[in-house]
Design an enzyme around this catalytic site. Structure first.
Site, PDB file in Angstrom:
ATOM      1  N   THR A 125       6.275   2.562   3.067  1.00 52.88           N
ATOM      2  CA  THR A 125       5.766   1.607   2.074  1.00 52.88           C
ATOM      3  C   THR A 125       6.899   0.793   1.450  1.00 52.88           C
ATOM      4  OG1 THR A 125       4.011   3.198   1.600  1.00 52.88           O
ATOM      5  CG2 THR A 125       4.346   1.435  -0.015  1.00 52.88           C
ATOM      6  N   GLU A 132     -12.696   0.301   5.721  1.00 52.66           N
ATOM      7  CA  GLU A 132     -11.941  -0.955   5.599  1.00 52.66           C
ATOM      8  C   GLU A 132     -12.342  -1.972   6.670  1.00 52.66           C
ATOM      9  OE1 GLU A 132      -7.976   0.997   3.500  1.00 52.66           O
ATOM     10  OE2 GLU A 132      -7.769   0.081   5.473  1.00 52.66           O
ATOM     11  N   LYS A 175       0.190  -9.433   5.041  1.00 46.53           N
ATOM     12  CA  LYS A 175       0.116  -9.816   3.627  1.00 46.53           C
ATOM     13  C   LYS A 175       0.698 -11.224   3.398  1.00 46.53           C
ATOM     14  CE  LYS A 175       0.178  -5.044   1.896  1.00 46.53           C
ATOM     15  NZ  LYS A 175       0.752  -4.123   0.877  1.00 46.53           N
ATOM     16  N   ARG A 182       8.055  -3.350   8.502  1.00 46.11           N
ATOM     17  CA  ARG A 182       8.504  -3.502   7.112  1.00 46.11           C
ATOM     18  C   ARG A 182      10.026  -3.608   7.019  1.00 46.11           C
ATOM     19  NH1 ARG A 182       3.875   0.483   4.528  1.00 46.11           N
ATOM     20  NH2 ARG A 182       2.545  -1.158   3.691  1.00 46.11           N
ATOM     21  N   PHE A 222       0.712   0.050 -10.549  1.00 43.64           N
ATOM     22  CA  PHE A 222       1.004  -1.170  -9.803  1.00 43.64           C
ATOM     23  C   PHE A 222      -0.246  -1.949  -9.389  1.00 43.64           C
ATOM     24  CE2 PHE A 222       1.137   2.443  -6.809  1.00 43.64           C
ATOM     25  CZ  PHE A 222       0.151   2.071  -5.909  1.00 43.64           C
ATOM     26  N   ARG A 225       0.637   2.885  11.646  1.00 44.30           N
ATOM     27  CA  ARG A 225       1.475   3.319  10.511  1.00 44.30           C
ATOM     28  C   ARG A 225       2.932   3.483  10.962  1.00 44.30           C
ATOM     29  NH1 ARG A 225      -0.712   2.987   5.330  1.00 44.30           N
ATOM     30  NH2 ARG A 225       1.286   3.968   4.885  1.00 44.30           N
ATOM     31  N   ASN A 264       5.439  -6.208   0.928  1.00 42.88           N
ATOM     32  CA  ASN A 264       5.849  -5.333   2.036  1.00 42.88           C
ATOM     33  C   ASN A 264       5.137  -5.625   3.361  1.00 42.88           C
ATOM     34  OD1 ASN A 264       3.416  -4.221   1.407  1.00 42.88           O
ATOM     35  ND2 ASN A 264       4.164  -2.124   1.098  1.00 42.88           N
ATOM     36  N   HIS A 275      -0.522  -4.180   5.589  1.00 40.67           N
ATOM     37  CA  HIS A 275      -1.360  -3.034   5.197  1.00 40.67           C
ATOM     38  C   HIS A 275      -1.853  -2.366   6.475  1.00 40.67           C
ATOM     39  CE1 HIS A 275      -4.636  -0.660   3.468  1.00 40.67           C
ATOM     40  NE2 HIS A 275      -5.329  -1.048   4.512  1.00 40.67           N
ATOM     41  N   TYR A 312      -8.708  -2.532  -2.801  1.00 36.79           N
ATOM     42  CA  TYR A 312      -7.688  -1.575  -3.258  1.00 36.79           C
ATOM     43  C   TYR A 312      -8.209  -0.690  -4.407  1.00 36.79           C
ATOM     44  CZ  TYR A 312      -3.806  -3.351  -0.406  1.00 36.79           C
ATOM     45  OH  TYR A 312      -2.972  -3.680   0.638  1.00 36.79           O
TER      46      TYR A 312
HETATM   47  P1  ADP Z   1       0.742   1.801   2.040  1.00 33.50           P
HETATM   48  O1  ADP Z   1       0.494   0.315   2.017  1.00 33.50           O
HETATM   49  O2  ADP Z   1       2.044   2.136   2.733  1.00 33.50           O
HETATM   50  O3  ADP Z   1      -0.421   2.579   2.571  1.00 33.50           O
HETATM   51  P2  ADP Z   1      -0.068   2.724  -0.603  1.00 33.50           P
HETATM   52  O4  ADP Z   1      -1.448   2.831  -0.028  1.00 33.50           O
HETATM   53  O5  ADP Z   1       0.503   3.891  -1.287  1.00 33.50           O
HETATM   54  O6  ADP Z   1       0.976   2.256   0.528  1.00 33.50           O
HETATM   55  O7  ADP Z   1      -0.034   1.522  -1.637  1.00 33.50           O
HETATM   56  C1  ADP Z   1      -0.731   0.305  -1.402  1.00 33.50           C
HETATM   57  C2  ADP Z   1       0.184  -0.852  -1.695  1.00 33.50           C
HETATM   58  O8  ADP Z   1       0.471  -0.866  -3.093  1.00 33.50           O
HETATM   59  C3  ADP Z   1       1.551  -0.788  -1.014  1.00 33.50           C
HETATM   60  O9  ADP Z   1       1.558  -1.317   0.295  1.00 33.50           O
HETATM   61  C4  ADP Z   1       2.398  -1.612  -1.942  1.00 33.50           C
HETATM   62  O10 ADP Z   1       2.237  -3.010  -1.687  1.00 33.50           O
HETATM   63  C5  ADP Z   1       1.799  -1.282  -3.288  1.00 33.50           C
HETATM   64  N1  ADP Z   1       2.570  -0.193  -3.915  1.00 33.50           N
HETATM   65  C6  ADP Z   1       2.537   1.112  -3.616  1.00 33.50           C
HETATM   66  N2  ADP Z   1       3.374   1.832  -4.381  1.00 33.50           N
HETATM   67  C7  ADP Z   1       3.963   0.923  -5.200  1.00 33.50           C
HETATM   68  C8  ADP Z   1       4.937   1.022  -6.221  1.00 33.50           C
HETATM   69  N3  ADP Z   1       5.462   2.198  -6.571  1.00 33.50           N
HETATM   70  N4  ADP Z   1       5.305  -0.113  -6.840  1.00 33.50           N
HETATM   71  C9  ADP Z   1       4.773  -1.306  -6.496  1.00 33.50           C
HETATM   72  N5  ADP Z   1       3.847  -1.469  -5.527  1.00 33.50           N
HETATM   73  C10 ADP Z   1       3.452  -0.360  -4.887  1.00 33.50           C
HETATM   74 MG    MG Z   2      -2.338   2.816   1.821  1.00 35.93          MG
END
Ligand code: ADP
Ligand code: MG
Length: 142
Positions: A93, A128, A11, A104, A59, A87, A114, A117, A51
């Site tokens: 996350t 994807e 990212k 992370r 968010f 993962r 973070n 992805h 997304y």
């Molecule tokens: P991951 O990236 O671990 O698969 P998710 O798919 O749940 O997580 O979410 C996609 C992205 O959205 C996350 O990597 C993060 O950047 C953002 N995100 C997720 N949950 C939150 C939250 N509660 N507040 C802010 N950003 C969030």
């Molecule tokens: Mg995800």
């Protein structure tokens, strides 16, 4: 276990921190091969579409804004159990909850910024990878 493919994105925060190589090294030393890669500055439309599953989440708007705030490095990874392995390497996350030694924990600053992805399952991995890399741009080389 089987040979799988997964989509990874470094990212904008981690690209800005100049740690692309350090993150690639973690993939390579853990049996994940980079079989496609490109640096892209995503448009709001591309990030929004990528997304789309999170469209209804509070968010979503911030996520799209963040993902378009600078260039990202996008790669397809291949290896044994690649989806779960990536993962594991990524960590939780929220970097505050990520296990020590994960990408992370080491490179992310917040749940928004973070660092990486990673696809969360075989179906999303397929969609994807196809979203960013048409078939002829993936080089398995096995
Ligand atoms: P991951 O990236 O671990 O698969 P998710 O798919 O749940 O997580 O979410 C996609 C992205 O959205 C996350 O990597 C993060 O950047 C953002 N995100 C997720 N949950 C939150 C939250 N509660 N507040 C802010 N950003 C969030
Ligand atoms: Mg995800």
């Amino acid at each position: 276990m089987a040979i799988e493919r997964t989509l990874s994105i470094i990212k904008p925060d981690a690209v800005a921190k100049n740690v692309i190589g350090k993150i690639y090294s973690r993939f390579e030393t853990n049996g994940l091969k980079i079989i496609a890669s490109k640096m892209v500055w995503l448009s709001a439309q591309e990030a929004g579409e990528f997304y789309a599953v999170h469209k209804e989440r509070p968010f979503y708007k911030d996520l799209v804004a963040f993902m378009t705030s600078g260039p990202v490095m996008i790669q397809a990874l291949e290896g044994e159990d690649a989806i779960a392995k990536n993962r594991d390497l990524m960590g939780a996350t929220d970097p505050k909850k990520a296990e020590a030694g994960t990408i992370r924990a080491d490179f992310a600053t917040s749940i928004d910024a973070n660092a990486v992805h990673g696809s969360d399952g075989p179906d999303t991995a397929k969609v994807e990878i196809g979203f960013f890399f048409p078939g002829m741009n993936v080089y398995s080389g096995r």
